[in-house]
Scaffold this motif. Structure first.
Motif, short mmCIF file in Angstrom:
data_model
loop_
_atom_site.label_atom_id
_atom_site.label_comp_id
_atom_site.label_asym_id
_atom_site.label_seq_id
_atom_site.Cartn_x
_atom_site.Cartn_y
_atom_site.Cartn_z
N ALA A 172 0.83 -1.20 0.00
CA ALA A 172 0.00 0.00 0.00
C ALA A 172 0.87 1.25 0.00
O ALA A 172 2.09 1.19 0.18
CB ALA A 172 -0.93 -0.01 1.22
N ARG A 173 0.22 2.38 -0.20
CA ARG A 173 0.97 3.65 -0.24
C ARG A 173 1.56 4.01 1.12
O ARG A 173 2.46 4.84 1.20
CB ARG A 173 0.06 4.77 -0.75
N ASN A 174 1.03 3.41 2.19
CA ASN A 174 1.61 3.63 3.52
C ASN A 174 2.64 2.56 3.86
O ASN A 174 3.04 2.43 5.02
CB ASN A 174 0.52 3.67 4.58
N ASN A 175 3.04 1.76 2.85
CA ASN A 175 4.06 0.70 2.96
C ASN A 175 3.59 -0.53 3.72
O ASN A 175 4.41 -1.40 4.05
CB ASN A 175 5.35 1.24 3.59
N ALA A 176 2.29 -0.63 4.03
CA ALA A 176 1.75 -1.89 4.56
C ALA A 176 1.79 -2.93 3.45
O ALA A 176 1.56 -2.63 2.28
CB ALA A 176 0.33 -1.69 5.06
N GLN A 190 10.42 5.24 -5.55
CA GLN A 190 9.53 4.08 -5.62
C GLN A 190 10.16 3.05 -6.55
O GLN A 190 10.34 3.32 -7.74
CB GLN A 190 8.15 4.49 -6.13
N ARG A 191 10.47 1.92 -5.99
CA ARG A 191 11.14 0.85 -6.74
C ARG A 191 10.51 -0.48 -6.37
O ARG A 191 10.15 -0.70 -5.20
CB ARG A 191 12.63 0.86 -6.41
N LEU A 192 10.36 -1.36 -7.35
CA LEU A 192 9.68 -2.63 -7.14
C LEU A 192 10.25 -3.39 -5.94
O LEU A 192 11.44 -3.66 -5.88
CB LEU A 192 9.79 -3.51 -8.40
N GLY A 193 9.37 -3.71 -4.99
CA GLY A 193 9.76 -4.50 -3.84
C GLY A 193 10.23 -3.70 -2.65
O GLY A 193 10.29 -4.23 -1.54
N TYR A 194 10.55 -2.43 -2.84
CA TYR A 194 11.06 -1.62 -1.73
C TYR A 194 9.96 -0.71 -1.19
O TYR A 194 9.06 -0.30 -1.92
CB TYR A 194 12.24 -0.74 -2.19
N THR A 195 10.05 -0.40 0.11
CA THR A 195 9.15 0.60 0.65
C THR A 195 9.47 1.94 0.00
O THR A 195 10.62 2.22 -0.34
CB THR A 195 9.33 0.72 2.18
N SER A 196 8.45 2.73 -0.19
CA SER A 196 8.65 4.01 -0.87
C SER A 196 9.19 5.05 0.10
O SER A 196 8.89 5.03 1.30
CB SER A 196 7.33 4.50 -1.47
N LEU A 197 10.00 5.94 -0.43
CA LEU A 197 10.52 7.06 0.33
C LEU A 197 9.92 8.34 -0.21
O LEU A 197 9.86 8.55 -1.43
CB LEU A 197 12.05 7.14 0.23
#
Length: 435
Positions: A234-238, A380-387
């Motif tokens: 999710a956008r909140n990294n859940a 935003q990169r596949l598999g990583y939490t977004s910064l």
């Protein structure tokens, strides 16, 4: 007495609050596991032991237990939820569809394992996560070409899947050699949700239908459009994992040998344990979890951050990015981290250089435009939490006493003025002294 009573009430909660998720230790968490049959605790024990061996504290409950709840006194008791209860029509206690969605919206992780005759509740949870299961409750994914050779399965619903997502972050750097055994229902991804991804897809020859009845109409799900296991960040990294098979988590599937139809190679052990263990590391943030610290910017040659910049100033920007390895924070190394100097639109876009030790930096000149700018880092990169980092800073124009005394661009005008004065002086002299 009331304060003493409140203190005594909160004492049992201290172990829950102390072991909850924190950004400094993302994988030190408590996980609630809900069953519709307690026998699953032993039949799926290998999967649970792999989690416990990595430091997770699992709390096993029946899904209809009237005392279960995800939070108490406004505080969440768990940081992860595993639903191994595909037939549950209604949860006990204070857990319902809304509570689970709020749990995810608060940044917590979820694993859902459906199966044949999945309840409407499980289907609704999956739909909210961007996954639509086959509407036929008796449908199973069938493949007459890429099935797993078995003495007991004659309808080819036991699949040997090996169409994995290509991502070392999600599935680990070690290649999964053996196919994964799957027997269950298929699902499709919602076209309106671009956050959900297929981790394990069916082969092009697969279809979803009731194996005990003849096909009167073309199947609604066919080929590689069928997802067997999907994930969502999710956008909140859940993070969420949705599987159409509960059996693939079982000890029997973990230990079974596997041979795909048409292949002479037989593997002594299926790839289920490796696949689901690596996937659980991603879901519970043991891999691919990033954090950014020490964001700094200053004028070139200085060390302190200014209150504002002036147009055409030379500045330097730096940030440190680390990745959680499951036990400690390690430097994150990438060549595609960018920063924007932004006001309504990016005036400057720079790719950050790195020293391979987690330190990213760049330098650029402030544009010749004044206003309120932002340093924006969106990664935003596949598999990583977004910064998502932003820092606001105003940019001012030159003061009246900061302009150059003589502007080079105005030299032609200076020359024209002085030549005019010289010409007028010469004309006057000639006119006055010429007889």
């Amino acid at each position: 007495m009331s304060k003493l009573h409140l203190f005594l009430t909160l004492i049992p909660l201290l172990p829950f609050l102390c072991t909850s998720f924190s950004p400094e230790n993302p994988s030190s968490r408590r996980v609630l596991v809900l069953f519709d049959d307690l026998a699953l605790k032993s039949s799926h024990s290998l999967y649970f032991k792999s989690l416990q061996s990595r430091g997770f504290e699992l709390d096993f409950k029946l899904s209809d237990d009237p005392k279960i709840g995800l939070q108490r006194y406004g505080q969440y008791l768990y940081d992860g939820l595993i639903l191994f209860c595909p037939t549950t029509e209604r949860f006990g206690g204070s857990i319902d569809l809304t509570a689970i969605l709020d749990f995810v919206d608060s940044g917590h992780d979820l694993i859902v394992a459906a199966d044949t005759n999945a309840s409407d509740l499980i289907r609704e949870i999956s739909t909210e996560c961007g996954v639509d299961f086959d509407e036929d409750p008796a449908a199973l994914v069938t493949d007459h070409t890429k099935y797993a050779v078995s003495e007991t399965d004659g309808d080819h619903t036991l699949l040997a899947g090996d169409d994995f997502i290509e991502s070392n972050v999600i599935l680990g750097s070690k290649k999964i050699e053996a196919p994964v055994l799957f027997q269950g229902i298929g699902h499709s991804l919602s076209p309106t949700n671009n956050l959900v991804l297929k981790v394990l897809s069916a082969s092009p020859s697969a279809y979803s239908a009731n194996p005990n009845s003849k096909l009167s109409n073309p199947p609604s799900l066919t080929g590689s459009a069928i997802s067997l296991v999907s994930i969502l960040q999710a956008r909140n990294n859940a993070r969420i994992l949705i599987s159409g098979s509960l059996s693939m988590f079982s000890n029997r599937f973990f230990r079974s040998g596997v041979r795909k139809a048409g292949s002479p190679t037989k593997y002594e052990k299926s790839g289920n344990e490796q696949f689901l263990t690596e996937l659980s590391k991603w879901v519970f943030h043991e891999r691919g979890h990033l954090k950014a610290v020490n964001v700094q910017h200053h004028k070139a040659g200085e060390a302190n951050e200014p209150a504002m910049y002036r147009i055409n100033d030379d500045l330097e920007y730096s940030v440190e990015i680390f990745e959680w390895s499951g036990r400690s924070w390690e430097p994150f190394v990438a060549d595609d981290v960018q920063v924007q100097f932004y006001m309504m639109s990016p005036y400057v876009l720079k790719t950050l250089s790195t020293d391979k030790k987690g330190h990213y930096f760049t330098a650029f000149k402030v544009p010749d435009v004044y206003g309120v700018f932002q340093f924006k880092l969106e990664y935003q990169r596949l598999g990583y939490t977004s910064l998502s980092l932003s820092k606001q800073i105003p940019v001012r124009p030159y003061r009246h006493n900061e302009y150059e005394r003589f502007i080079p661009a105005a030299y032609p005008y200076y020359g024209a003025a002085f030549s005019m004065m010289a010409g007028f002086f010469m004309f006057t002299a000639v006119h006055l002294f010429n007889k």
